[in-house]
Design an enzyme around this catalytic site. Structure first.
Site, short mmCIF file in Angstrom:
data_model
loop_
_atom_site.label_atom_id
_atom_site.label_comp_id
_atom_site.label_asym_id
_atom_site.label_seq_id
_atom_site.Cartn_x
_atom_site.Cartn_y
_atom_site.Cartn_z
N LEU A 63 14.78 25.90 3.00
CA LEU A 63 14.78 25.56 4.43
C LEU A 63 15.42 24.21 4.72
O LEU A 63 15.40 23.73 5.84
CB LEU A 63 13.37 25.58 5.05
CG LEU A 63 12.47 26.77 4.76
CD1 LEU A 63 11.18 26.66 5.56
CD2 LEU A 63 13.16 28.07 5.11
N ASN A 79 19.29 25.12 7.34
CA ASN A 79 18.09 24.35 7.70
C ASN A 79 17.22 25.11 8.68
O ASN A 79 17.72 25.81 9.54
CB ASN A 79 18.48 23.03 8.37
CG ASN A 79 19.06 22.07 7.36
OD1 ASN A 79 18.46 21.85 6.33
ND2 ASN A 79 20.20 21.52 7.67
N CYS A 80 15.92 24.93 8.55
CA CYS A 80 15.02 25.60 9.48
C CYS A 80 14.02 24.66 10.13
O CYS A 80 13.32 25.06 11.04
CB CYS A 80 14.23 26.69 8.76
SG CYS A 80 15.25 28.01 8.18
N VAL A 81 13.86 23.46 9.66
CA VAL A 81 12.73 22.67 10.12
C VAL A 81 13.06 21.39 10.86
O VAL A 81 12.17 20.72 11.35
CB VAL A 81 11.78 22.33 8.94
CG1 VAL A 81 11.09 23.58 8.44
CG2 VAL A 81 12.52 21.64 7.83
#
Lengths: 428, 132
Positions: free
Chosen positions: A209, A241-243
């Protein structure tokens, strides 16, 4: 390299049977998109929705945003190295569905936030409230390990954008932006008196992530590398990216990197833009020392007079940003940093996690801790649990009328550190 | 270069199969305090004490790699952990720890820890795969 981004202005998006563009209206076939993405055995179900500017619609949790395009001349349609065979990007003619974004949602972990409000206060803070959003909700099959889960959602989004982009194949372009730049020696012979400027784009490269990809290669596995700006504008750089909702660089923002576009715009006028260096932001201090040394060495090798550095994320990447700055300034290279700041609700705290006296030219793209109030939506595309997470930041942030108070760090692209966002800087 | 390391963590998913461990019964901040103490005792700070996004600061769990051996206290490492603690306190002053999603934070912290260990180049990929 010679790249043409041919912009087809899209005023509306509708579902229909036959994909295409007519009179500025993009028709997409929902079932075709679903069928295309369901070919991946790791995908359990796909939902497709449309969210338009002004609607009282909330999209959450957003994973990535991607601009749908099709290459109509030259090699390299889609995302070579990921969704299509490997070819060199950066040349050819590309039809861009301008004003449309593919937004992927799907929670890989429960604490993902990433909100896009299409109306009201929330819409002011994200650039993706102004795009016609084709929202693709991807549910993978059960039992996938988290890395495969993330990759499944990431690749499905890229495939969706590539598939939807086909609708623009025959459409007539309005504005055509041309990006032409020869090798460094040729360009320097054309502009011998202009200062040579490089752009260093930092990418979060720290694991699940928290990754970026270049032609499908995880940026955590490389030394800093030099690419032609056209390659990035043509889709070579992808978000994993996820966060870091407010300051992750979505794939759409890579495709339209504001720092690259601004430097290109001044190339041959008051600067000689020599290229882009992609630099991983690693986890270990030794890794950071190595990449920062190597980045400064590449800049010195290019003989540049100035460098613009953009960060991705907040926290440990601040150390990389300032180490690069110190190394460049110590080499006599003038350095401008682009970063956001975490300076508290009142904006008065120290903005970065690290400091260096060499950082004398710093552009702030906003305060991630700035507090905004989001009113309840009529329609939510995505997950109610993600809203609960968003509303659980502190005591009293969920109000009786259903509105909630959150920090900008939850809003997609709110403080984009490459400047692809809605904020500006005021000088005092 | 010293390769032996210790994992300082409060993450219950981190097992001893990853290497030597100092388990901290406490919060993210307690992990930082333990790391700070070890740095002042002369341990190398191998991985950065902070994550790469605001969201990861709200995690109940954190794992940090420090060197196993002691030598002179390093100013660079001391400054890094001190500024990290300052940043952590400033950034989380108004925020709740996100306990609702604790299990997911634990999983991601473990994955990021494994990446840090790989990056440090100490244990071989096969060993990482064994513990997945």
């Amino acid at each position: 390299m010679n790249l043409e981004l041919r912009k087809i202005e899209i005023k509306d998006v509708v579902f229909g049977e036959v994909p295409g563009v007519k009179d500025g209206v993009l028709t997409v076939c929902k079932q075709d998109i679903i069928d295309e993405l369901m070919e991946d055995v790791n995908v359990k179900s796909i939902k497709v929705d449309i969210a338009k500017p002004g609607e009282k619609t909330r999209i959450i949790p957003v994973k990535d945003v991607i601009q749908p395009r099709i290459k109509v001349e030259g090699k390299g349609n889609g995302f070579p190295g990921v969704t299509s065979e490997m070819v060199q990007l950066g040349s050819g003619k590309v039809n861009v569905l301008d004003g449309v974004a593919v937004v992927t949602i799907g929670d890989i972990v429960g604490f993902q936030e990433g909100v896009i409000d299409m109306w009201g206060e929330g819409a002011k803070w994200t650039p993706f409230s102004k795009t016609l959003n084709i929202v693709v909700d991807i549910e993978p099959v059960e039992g996938l390990d988290p890395h495969t889960h993330e990759a499944t959602v990431r690749v499905a989004g890229l495939k969706a954008a590539e598939f939807i982009g086909k609708a623009g194949k025959e459409a007539e372009a309005g504005v055509v932006d041309k990006y032409e730049m020869d090798d460094i020696f040729t360009e320097t012979s054309k502009y011998p008196d202009l200062p040579k400027v490089a752009y260093v784009e930092m990418l979060i490269s720290q694991g699940l992530l928290h990754d970026g990809y270049i032609y499908g290669v995880n940026s955590g596995k490389i030394l800093p590398t030099l690419i032609h700006p056209n390659e990035e504008l043509d889709g070579a750089v992808i978000s994993g990216n996820c966060v870091a909702a407010c300051d992750k660089i979505t794939t759409y923002q890579h495709q339209n990197n504001s720092a690259i576009l601004d430097l290109y715009n001044r190339h041959g006028k008051d600067i000689n833009f020599v290229g882009v260096i992609l630099t991983p932001e690693l986890t270990t201090l030794e890794g950071k020392f190595r990449t920062c040394d190597y980045t400064a060495k590449l800049c010195r090798t290019l003989g540049v007079d100035g460098v613009v550095v953009s960060e991705e994320g907040y926290g440990n990447p601040d150390s990389d940003l300032l180490m690069i700055c110190k190394r460049l300034e110590d080499s006599g290279i003038k350095t401008v940093l682009i970063t956001d700041e975490c300076s508290g609700w009142d904006g008065m705290s120290q903005p970065l996690a690290d400091t260096t006296p060499e950082a004398v030219a710093v552009i702030s793209t906003g305060n991630v801790s700035h507090v905004v109030e989001l009113e309840p939506a009529d329609r939510v595309i995505g997950s109610a649990e993600a809203i609960a997470t968003l509303a659980g930041g502190w005591e009293g942030c969920l109000k009786e009328d259903g509105s909630m108070v959150c920090e900008l760090n939850a809003v997609i692209g709110a403080t984009s550190e490459i400047g692809y966002h809605n904020l500006t800087v005021e000088l005092y | 270069m010293e390769h032996a390391f210790v994992v300082v963590t409060n993450n219950p998913l981190v097992g001893k199969d990853l290497g030597e461990m100092k388990f901290v019964e406490g919060s993210y901040e307690d992990v930082l305090i333990k790391v700070r103490d070890l740095v002042y005792e002369g341990h190398q700070l191998i991985s950065h004490p902070l994550g790469a996004s605001m969201r990861m600061l709200f995690s109940p769990y954190r794992s940090v790699l420090v060197g196993a051996e002691r030598s002179e206290t390093s100013e660079v490492y001391a400054l890094t952990i001190e500024s990290s603690m300052d940043t952590f306190r400033r950034s989380t002053a108004n925020r709740n720890v996100d306990h609702v999603n604790a299990d997911d934070y634990a999983r991601i912290d473990l994955e990021l820890l494994k990446e840090a260990i790989k990056e440090h180049g100490i244990i071989q990929r096969e060993k990482i795969q064994e513990v997945q």
